[in-house]
Scaffold this motif. Structure first.
Motif, PDB file in Angstrom:
ATOM      1  N   ILE A  74       1.438  -0.312   9.365  1.00  0.00           N
ATOM      2  CA  ILE A  74       0.194  -0.562  10.101  1.00  0.00           C
ATOM      3  C   ILE A  74      -0.066  -2.062  10.240  1.00  0.00           C
ATOM      4  O   ILE A  74      -0.298  -2.558  11.336  1.00  0.00           O
ATOM      5  N   SER A  75      -0.018  -2.781   9.136  1.00  0.00           N
ATOM      6  CA  SER A  75      -0.331  -4.218   9.167  1.00  0.00           C
ATOM      7  C   SER A  75       0.910  -5.088   9.320  1.00  0.00           C
ATOM      8  O   SER A  75       0.791  -6.269   9.629  1.00  0.00           O
ATOM      9  N   GLY A  76       2.090  -4.508   9.067  1.00  0.00           N
ATOM     10  CA  GLY A  76       3.324  -5.300   9.114  1.00  0.00           C
ATOM     11  C   GLY A  76       3.480  -6.199   7.898  1.00  0.00           C
ATOM     12  O   GLY A  76       4.266  -7.131   7.917  1.00  0.00           O
ATOM     13  N   ARG A  77       2.741  -5.910   6.840  1.00  0.00           N
ATOM     14  CA  ARG A  77       2.755  -6.767   5.650  1.00  0.00           C
ATOM     15  C   ARG A  77       3.466  -6.092   4.488  1.00  0.00           C
ATOM     16  O   ARG A  77       3.596  -4.874   4.438  1.00  0.00           O
ATOM     17  N   ILE A  78       3.894  -6.923   3.543  1.00  0.00           N
ATOM     18  CA  ILE A  78       4.488  -6.450   2.302  1.00  0.00           C
ATOM     19  C   ILE A  78       3.379  -6.334   1.260  1.00  0.00           C
ATOM     20  O   ILE A  78       2.592  -7.263   1.067  1.00  0.00           O
ATOM     21  N   ILE A  79       3.319  -5.183   0.602  1.00  0.00           N
ATOM     22  CA  ILE A  79       2.319  -4.912  -0.423  1.00  0.00           C
ATOM     23  C   ILE A  79       3.039  -4.903  -1.773  1.00  0.00           C
ATOM     24  O   ILE A  79       4.068  -4.246  -1.918  1.00  0.00           O
ATOM     25  N   THR A  80       2.507  -5.621  -2.750  1.00  0.00           N
ATOM     26  CA  THR A  80       3.070  -5.593  -4.101  1.00  0.00           C
ATOM     27  C   THR A  80       2.516  -4.370  -4.821  1.00  0.00           C
ATOM     28  O   THR A  80       1.307  -4.179  -4.895  1.00  0.00           O
ATOM     29  N   TRP A  81       3.417  -3.543  -5.327  1.00  0.00           N
ATOM     30  CA  TRP A  81       3.032  -2.301  -5.978  1.00  0.00           C
ATOM     31  C   TRP A  81       3.151  -2.430  -7.488  1.00  0.00           C
ATOM     32  O   TRP A  81       4.151  -2.905  -8.002  1.00  0.00           O
ATOM     33  N   THR A  82       2.107  -1.993  -8.182  1.00  0.00           N
ATOM     34  CA  THR A  82       2.166  -1.834  -9.638  1.00  0.00           C
ATOM     35  C   THR A  82       1.968  -0.350  -9.924  1.00  0.00           C
ATOM     36  O   THR A  82       1.449   0.388  -9.084  1.00  0.00           O
ATOM     37  N   ALA A  83       2.351   0.085 -11.087  1.00  0.00           N
ATOM     38  CA  ALA A  83       2.290   1.511 -11.431  1.00  0.00           C
ATOM     39  C   ALA A  83       0.866   1.993 -11.703  1.00  0.00           C
ATOM     40  O   ALA A  83       0.660   3.176 -11.961  1.00  0.00           O
ATOM     41  N   ASP A  84      -0.122   1.110 -11.617  1.00  0.00           N
ATOM     42  CA  ASP A  84      -1.503   1.475 -11.923  1.00  0.00           C
ATOM     43  C   ASP A  84      -2.021   2.636 -11.073  1.00  0.00           C
ATOM     44  O   ASP A  84      -2.868   3.403 -11.528  1.00  0.00           O
ATOM     45  N   GLN A  85      -1.542   2.763  -9.858  1.00  0.00           N
ATOM     46  CA  GLN A  85      -2.052   3.791  -8.959  1.00  0.00           C
ATOM     47  C   GLN A  85      -1.053   4.922  -8.738  1.00  0.00           C
ATOM     48  O   GLN A  85      -1.152   5.668  -7.771  1.00  0.00           O
ATOM     49  N   ALA A  86      -0.112   5.071  -9.632  1.00  0.00           N
ATOM     50  CA  ALA A  86       0.939   6.075  -9.484  1.00  0.00           C
ATOM     51  C   ALA A  86       0.375   7.492  -9.407  1.00  0.00           C
ATOM     52  O   ALA A  86       0.807   8.297  -8.577  1.00  0.00           O
ATOM     53  N   ASP A  87      -0.597   7.807 -10.256  1.00  0.00           N
ATOM     54  CA  ASP A  87      -1.172   9.158 -10.251  1.00  0.00           C
ATOM     55  C   ASP A  87      -1.856   9.460  -8.918  1.00  0.00           C
ATOM     56  O   ASP A  87      -1.673  10.535  -8.343  1.00  0.00           O
ATOM     57  N   ASP A  88      -2.662   8.516  -8.428  1.00  0.00           N
ATOM     58  CA  ASP A  88      -3.338   8.703  -7.147  1.00  0.00           C
ATOM     59  C   ASP A  88      -2.318   8.819  -6.010  1.00  0.00           C
ATOM     60  O   ASP A  88      -2.480   9.638  -5.102  1.00  0.00           O
TER      61      ASP A  88
END
Length: 117
Positions: A74-88
């Motif tokens: 959608i935005s064409g951007r790179i998002i840094t992922w952490t495991a904090d939202q893994a369950d969601d």
């Protein structure tokens, strides 16, 4: 043979010799031609934006419990992922037919390791 006039090259009637030896005339519809070209460019741009960098992996192999980078279509951007939202992510994400994953306001189309490995 094209006429060069006020409308520029090919701006007027186009004449040609037919197989029977007579001269035919054709008045091109440049408005239609221009809209066709713009439509094709728009489709090319859409296809280009749908492509991700070749180093990114498909979303069906993404493990939300590991740190990663994700590409948001959608935005064409790179998002840094952490495991904090893994369950969601597991509960709310939806794999789409084109291989992307919809989650919250994102449409992820590829992922990679944080350190590029």
């Amino acid at each position: 043979m094209a006429q060069i006039g006020e409308r520029g090259l090919f701006g007027g009637s186009v004449a040609w010799e037919t197989r029977a030896g007579s001269i035919g005339f054709y008045e091109p519809d440049f408005d239609k031609y221009e809209s066709d070209v713009l439509r094709q460019l728009s489709q090319s741009r859409a296809r280009w934006s749908a492509m991700t960098h070749s180093s990114l992996r498909p979303m069906d192999a993404f493990d939300p419990t590991e740190p990663a980078i994700l590409h948001d279509r959608i935005s064409g951007r790179i998002i840094t992922w952490t495991a904090d939202q893994a369950d969601d992510y597991r509960l709310a994400s939806r794999l789409r037919g084109d291989g992307t994953v919809a989650w919250k306001t994102y449409v992820f189309d590829g992922w990679g390791d944080v350190l590029g490995g």
